[in-house]
Design a protein around this motif. Structure first.
Motif, PDB file in Angstrom:
ATOM      1  N   PRO A  90      40.358  56.222 -81.592  1.00 37.65           N
ATOM      2  CA  PRO A  90      39.760  56.819 -82.793  1.00 37.65           C
ATOM      3  C   PRO A  90      40.116  56.088 -84.084  1.00 37.65           C
ATOM      4  O   PRO A  90      39.460  56.287 -85.105  1.00 37.65           O
ATOM      5  N   ASP A  91      41.119  55.230 -84.021  1.00 40.35           N
ATOM      6  CA  ASP A  91      41.505  54.459 -85.197  1.00 40.35           C
ATOM      7  C   ASP A  91      40.664  53.206 -85.374  1.00 40.35           C
ATOM      8  O   ASP A  91      40.954  52.383 -86.245  1.00 40.35           O
ATOM      9  N   SER A  92      39.624  53.054 -84.553  1.00 43.76           N
ATOM     10  CA  SER A  92      38.682  51.945 -84.719  1.00 43.76           C
ATOM     11  C   SER A  92      37.266  52.508 -84.766  1.00 43.76           C
ATOM     12  O   SER A  92      36.965  53.504 -84.096  1.00 43.76           O
ATOM     13  N   PRO A  93      36.379  51.906 -85.550  1.00 47.19           N
ATOM     14  CA  PRO A  93      35.008  52.439 -85.637  1.00 47.19           C
ATOM     15  C   PRO A  93      34.269  52.415 -84.321  1.00 47.19           C
ATOM     16  O   PRO A  93      33.362  53.229 -84.094  1.00 47.19           O
ATOM     17  N   GLU A  94      34.655  51.513 -83.404  1.00 48.25           N
ATOM     18  CA  GLU A  94      33.950  51.416 -82.121  1.00 48.25           C
ATOM     19  C   GLU A  94      34.047  52.703 -81.314  1.00 48.25           C
ATOM     20  O   GLU A  94      33.160  52.992 -80.498  1.00 48.25           O
ATOM     21  N   TRP A  95      35.123  53.459 -81.486  1.00 50.45           N
ATOM     22  CA  TRP A  95      35.312  54.696 -80.713  1.00 50.45           C
ATOM     23  C   TRP A  95      34.218  55.708 -81.018  1.00 50.45           C
ATOM     24  O   TRP A  95      33.842  56.512 -80.153  1.00 50.45           O
ATOM     25  N   TRP A  96      33.698  55.688 -82.231  1.00 54.49           N
ATOM     26  CA  TRP A  96      32.859  56.773 -82.748  1.00 54.49           C
ATOM     27  C   TRP A  96      31.376  56.643 -82.445  1.00 54.49           C
ATOM     28  O   TRP A  96      30.608  57.558 -82.761  1.00 54.49           O
TER      29      TRP A  96
END
Length: 216
Positions: A143-149
């Motif tokens: 969740p600390d990277s935009p790719e997760w979202w």
């Protein structure tokens, strides 16, 4: 009238993510994301049963699939599998050297040698499982990277989430969705900026998100 691509710059979402991450759970972005993911899940053969119950909270707790896991391309699967294979092969090579060194020490004692081989196999399997799990955790988005979202290839579905996040993260902008056939993105028509959660890392080609949206 289509926007002029040369007039726009793409925001470095990754560079701003430590600040933007704090805004993702605000009511408007959260509702937009949950609505988008439920719509996305309706057409997912594996996860369609989550279409009604998917919430950001459950995904963050690991009780529901994270958005990135719902990508309809095999990019993340291949990237993780390749990294795991490389790590396991490296570990196997290191273990092999140690194994033969130990075998040599017991070469003249067949019973002990047989016991060593059996024990070594169990230890090896446990160690390799640990290496694989650690590698998956390292490569998979958090969740600390935009790719997760965002699921890959979800631009038309996820763009309302991007709009709400851009409005909170860059309040001086006049943010609008630009819908295209091949790509949809978020534009600040006041300051000529593009906010794109899927193509933000095209920094060497900042015109790419808008080009796809305008020319489709």
């Amino acid at each position: 009238m289509p926007p002029r691509m040369d007039d726009y710059t793409t925001i470095d979402v990754g560079g701003d993510w430590s600040r933007l991450r704090l805004l993702c759970e605000e009511p408007k972005p959260r509702r937009a994301l949950e609505c988008a993911m439920r719509q996305w899940l309706k057409y997912d053969a594996k996860w369609h049963h989550e279409a009604v119950n998917w919430t950001l909270g459950r995904a963050l707790q690991g009780e529901a699939p994270a958005p990135w896991e719902l990508s309809r391309t095999d990019y993340w699967t291949r990237r993780i599998d390749n990294a795991v294979q490389e790590a396991v092969e490296t570990e196997e090579a290191a273990a092999l050297v140690g194994r033969y060194a130990e075998m040599a020490a017991f070469a003249n004692v067949s019973a002990q040698n047989s016991e060593l081989l059996s024990s070594d196999a169990d230890v090896k399997r446990t160690r390799l499982r640990g290496v694989a799990a650690k590698t998956r955790r390292r490569i998979a988005p958090s969740p600390d990277s935009p790719e997760w979202w965002v699921p890959l290839a979800s631009c038309h579905i996820i763009v309302p989430f991007g709009l709400e996040l851009a409005r909170l993260g860059y309040e001086d902008g006049d943010w609008r969705i630009w819908w295209g056939e091949l790509h949809s993105t978020v534009l600040d028509i006041r300051h000529k900026r593009v906010f794109d959660l899927l193509l933000w890392d095209e920094l060497e080609h900042p015109e790419r998100p808008l080009e796809l949206a305008v020319r489709s």
